[in-house]
Design a protein around this motif. Structure first.
Motif, short mmCIF file in Angstrom:
data_model
loop_
_atom_site.label_atom_id
_atom_site.label_comp_id
_atom_site.label_asym_id
_atom_site.label_seq_id
_atom_site.Cartn_x
_atom_site.Cartn_y
_atom_site.Cartn_z
N ASP A 105 -17.49 6.43 105.29
CA ASP A 105 -18.57 7.13 105.99
C ASP A 105 -19.09 8.30 105.16
N LEU A 106 -18.17 9.03 104.55
CA LEU A 106 -18.58 10.15 103.70
C LEU A 106 -19.35 9.66 102.48
N ALA A 107 -18.87 8.59 101.86
CA ALA A 107 -19.57 8.04 100.69
C ALA A 107 -21.00 7.66 101.07
N ARG A 108 -21.16 7.00 102.20
CA ARG A 108 -22.49 6.60 102.68
C ARG A 108 -23.38 7.84 102.86
N LYS A 109 -22.85 8.85 103.51
CA LYS A 109 -23.60 10.08 103.78
C LYS A 109 -24.03 10.76 102.48
N LYS A 112 -26.69 8.73 100.50
CA LYS A 112 -28.00 8.84 101.16
C LYS A 112 -28.61 10.21 100.89
N GLU A 113 -27.80 11.27 100.97
CA GLU A 113 -28.31 12.63 100.72
C GLU A 113 -28.81 12.77 99.28
N LEU A 114 -28.20 12.03 98.36
CA LEU A 114 -28.61 12.08 96.96
C LEU A 114 -29.77 11.14 96.65
N GLY A 115 -30.28 10.47 97.67
CA GLY A 115 -31.42 9.58 97.49
C GLY A 115 -31.05 8.16 97.11
N PRO A 151 -6.09 -9.77 84.74
CA PRO A 151 -5.31 -10.88 85.28
C PRO A 151 -5.80 -11.35 86.66
N PHE A 152 -6.99 -10.94 87.04
CA PHE A 152 -7.57 -11.34 88.33
C PHE A 152 -9.08 -11.47 88.16
N THR A 153 -9.72 -12.05 89.14
CA THR A 153 -11.17 -12.15 89.16
C THR A 153 -11.72 -10.92 89.87
N VAL A 154 -12.79 -10.35 89.33
CA VAL A 154 -13.43 -9.20 89.96
C VAL A 154 -14.49 -9.71 90.92
N GLY A 155 -14.40 -9.25 92.16
CA GLY A 155 -15.43 -9.54 93.15
C GLY A 155 -16.35 -8.34 93.28
N PHE A 156 -17.64 -8.60 93.32
CA PHE A 156 -18.61 -7.52 93.44
C PHE A 156 -19.22 -7.54 94.84
N MET A 157 -19.34 -6.35 95.42
CA MET A 157 -19.90 -6.20 96.75
C MET A 157 -20.84 -5.01 96.74
N GLU A 158 -21.79 -5.00 97.68
CA GLU A 158 -22.69 -3.87 97.77
C GLU A 158 -23.06 -3.60 99.22
N LEU A 159 -23.37 -2.34 99.46
CA LEU A 159 -23.78 -1.88 100.78
C LEU A 159 -25.18 -1.34 100.67
N ASN A 160 -26.10 -1.91 101.43
CA ASN A 160 -27.48 -1.45 101.48
C ASN A 160 -27.55 -0.31 102.48
N LEU A 161 -28.05 0.84 102.06
CA LEU A 161 -28.10 2.02 102.91
C LEU A 161 -29.44 2.19 103.61
N GLU A 162 -30.37 1.28 103.39
CA GLU A 162 -31.69 1.39 104.03
C GLU A 162 -31.72 0.68 105.36
#
Length: 162
Positions: A105-109, A112-115, A151-162
């Protein structure tokens, strides 16, 4: 019990290293990640890495319970619209209490504050429990990549803040 989050200062970095190692070690053990096959994993992080990240301008926050550090997260600016969430961890003894969500929640906030409009993460793709946790928060899976040095596969994920 008093909880608070604050930005990490240089004097906190030794404790941050301890917390990151402790938090990442459970996953490292579960997936066979060792210092030999993945020295860059958080389970083996060194203070110099955090110092370098801080010097680059990465934002670091600690979650404190009664003045003891129990959680950590780092944000790195990728471009004007995107940030990477890194090293998010909560100590094993404090998991499943909503503290990870508090840090998200803090990361999201902050982003967003940083644009920023996006938060991206990379995880151990085989860690279904973690992938499901991020998905429940609103992240979407965007792909995978197998790196020769990991030694593992990297999974990529993203969060849209709009």
């Amino acid at each position: 019990m008093i909880l608070h989050i604050r930005e990490i200062v240089n004097q906190d970095l030794d404790e941050c290293v301890r917390i990151i190692r402790e938090g990442f070690l459970t996953v490292a053990n579960e997936f066979g990640i060792t210092v030999e096959n993945c020295p860059s994993n958080g389970a083996f992080i060194k203070k110099e890495r955090l110092e370098a990240d801080k010097e680059k301008g990465n934002l670091m926050y600690g979650l404190f319970c009664d003045n003891s550090l129990i959680g950590f997260m780092q944000l790195e600016k990728a471009d004007n619209e995107s940030y990477y969430l890194e090293k998010l961890t909560v100590t094993p003894s404090h998991r499943h209490c909503g503290y990870g969500k508090t840090l998200l929640d803090l990361a999201r906030k902050i982003v967003k504050e940083l644009g920023g409009k996006w938060i991206g993460i990379g995880i151990v793709e085989e860690n279904i429990r973690l992938k499901d946790w991020y998905t429940a928060y609103g992240f979407r899976h965007t792909g995978t990549k197998k790196f020769e040095h990991l030694p593992f596969t990297v999974g990529f994920m993203e969060l849209n803040l709009e």
